[in-house]
Design an enzyme around this catalytic site. Structure first.
Site, PDB file in Angstrom:
ATOM      1  N   ARG A  37       8.481  -0.410  11.543  1.00 32.69           N
ATOM      2  CA  ARG A  37       7.455   0.393  10.854  1.00 32.69           C
ATOM      3  C   ARG A  37       6.217   0.524  11.731  1.00 32.69           C
ATOM      4  NH1 ARG A  37       6.123  -1.468   4.905  1.00 32.69           N
ATOM      5  NH2 ARG A  37       4.929  -3.058   5.984  1.00 32.69           N
TER       6      ARG A  37
ATOM      7  N   LYS B 207       1.174   2.619   8.109  1.00 37.60           N
ATOM      8  CA  LYS B 207       0.198   1.605   7.676  1.00 37.60           C
ATOM      9  C   LYS B 207      -1.032   1.676   8.582  1.00 37.60           C
ATOM     10  CE  LYS B 207       0.540  -3.125   5.963  1.00 37.60           C
ATOM     11  NZ  LYS B 207       0.115  -2.967   4.576  1.00 37.60           N
TER      12      LYS B 207
ATOM     13  N   GLU C 182       1.558   5.282  -5.511  1.00 37.06           N
ATOM     14  CA  GLU C 182       1.650   3.825  -5.453  1.00 37.06           C
ATOM     15  C   GLU C 182       0.332   3.192  -5.836  1.00 37.06           C
ATOM     16  OE1 GLU C 182       2.508   2.207  -1.556  1.00 37.06           O
ATOM     17  OE2 GLU C 182       1.366   3.770  -0.571  1.00 37.06           O
TER      18      GLU C 182
END
Ligand code: PLP
Length: 342
Positions: free
Chosen positions: A82, A185, A221
């Site tokens: 990621r 992220k 989210e």
């Protein structure tokens, strides 16, 4: 080795000083060997791109002590992959998977006395980050990058721990946009969520639950975690969206939900569905599973937990996941990696 003198069962999710962090520099097309240091500050150029143009991304994973005294990490290869995607999207030098894993192992080994003892419910939170360190004034990517891993012993992210929390649906502010950077992220996503999260907390909620930025019709989210709901007919439903972070915990729960006989569904989740769920939860490395006790949406409210207790599926998923993570249950999936002591 004797452990650090900390109140392990009562740790909060905060920064607690440890002995070492590790730093690697990317210069002239290559990452260096890295160095362990006790310095908690970084020398940074005043025109570094991370400061001006947000060239920064990070990861978060936990190291746990098992009953037999091993130190383990959960699905670290997924975090490494990621972070490569985050670096690529921000046009930063990606950290190769092996280097990522080796750096985490080195810094955890150097801080073994801060790995919370087995059974305390605490863990050593490991925070890798990459930032553009080279100077730029024009909007361009840096030519130098810093990859740093710091660690800190932590307890639960939400103060309530494994107790149902109240969420508020946020429909005035967006956290991330489709085709933007919500799926990676990067610090900017969190900066965008700080104000609405704080407003929700001031109103007595644990956090804000964001909707999709385009139509404000679907659940995206929760600020630091993915969302899932359990339906009356035994489905584990979790939002599919271009602007949410693909959670490694959620991916694991999809597998574990199937084990429990729940049918997993990953699809756009209309916000109205919250009124038909029997249980809901937030999930992530920091949040683990934090059960949702109620959700307020405008002037409507749905309550999942009337007695302050988590629902049976949240409990079963939490117990199964954490048992695998800390090595109390066999790991049939190859998710857990032992950090070899140096
Ligand atoms: C915005 C956001 N969503 C979801 C998650 C959960 O992801 P993971 O389970 O990989 O920790 C996190 C935490 O990393 C997060 O910050």
């Amino acid at each position: 080795m004797s452990k650090a003198d900390l109140d392990w069962p009562n740790l909060d999710f905060g920064y607690h000083k440890t002995d070492y962090n590790i730093r690697h520099i990317w210069r002239d097309g290559a990452w260096d060997e890295g160095v362990l240091t006790s310095d908690e500050t970084i020398p940074l150029h005043i025109a570094a791109t991370c400061l001006h143009y947000g060239q920064e991304c990070f990861e978060g994973l936990k190291a746990y002590e098992t009953k037999s005294g091993d130190v383990v990490v959960f699905r670290i290869d997924e975090n490494a992959k990621r972070m490569i995607r985050s670096c690529q999207r921000l046009h930063m030098a990606p950290v190769p998977e092996e280097l990522f894993i080796q750096a985490v192992f080195r810094v955890v080994n150097a801080n073994r006395k801060y790995v919370p003892p087995h059974g305390t419910g605490a863990s050593l939170y490991t925070r890798p980050l990459v930032l553009g360190a080279g100077p730029r004034i024009g909007v361009r990517p840096a030519e130098e990058y810093l990859f740093l891993v710091l660690v800190t012993p932590v307890g639960p992210y939400f103060k309530t721990g494994f107790k149902p929390m109240a969420l508020k649906i946020e429909d005035k502010y967006d956290r991330a946009a489709p085709c933007g950077v919500g799926h990676i992220k990067v610090g900017g996503n969190y900066a965008a969520g700080l104000h609405p999260s704080l407003l929700a907390r001031q109103e007595g909620y644990a956090d804000a639950l964001f909707l999709d930025a385009k139509e404000k019709k679907y659940i995206d989210e929760c600020a630091p975690a993915n969302f899932f709901g359990i339906t009356k007919d035994g489905r584990y439903v979790t939002p599919e969206s271009e602007s949410i972070l693909p959670s490694i915990t959620n991916k694991s729960l999809v597998t574990l939900a199937e084990e429990l006989g729940l049918r997993p569904e990953r699809r756009p989740m209309p916000v109205e569905e919250i009124f038909d769920l029997v249980e809901a939860g937030c999930c992530g490395t920091a949040a683990v599973i934090t059960p949702v006790g109620s959700i307020t949406y405008g002037d409507r409210k749905v309550v999942y937990s009337k007695d302050g207790k988590p629902g049976r599926y949240c409990v079963a998923l939490y117990e199964r996941l954490t048992a695998i993570q800390v090595g109390d249950a066999p790991d049939p999936y190859g998710w857990v990696h032992v950090i070899p002591p140096e």
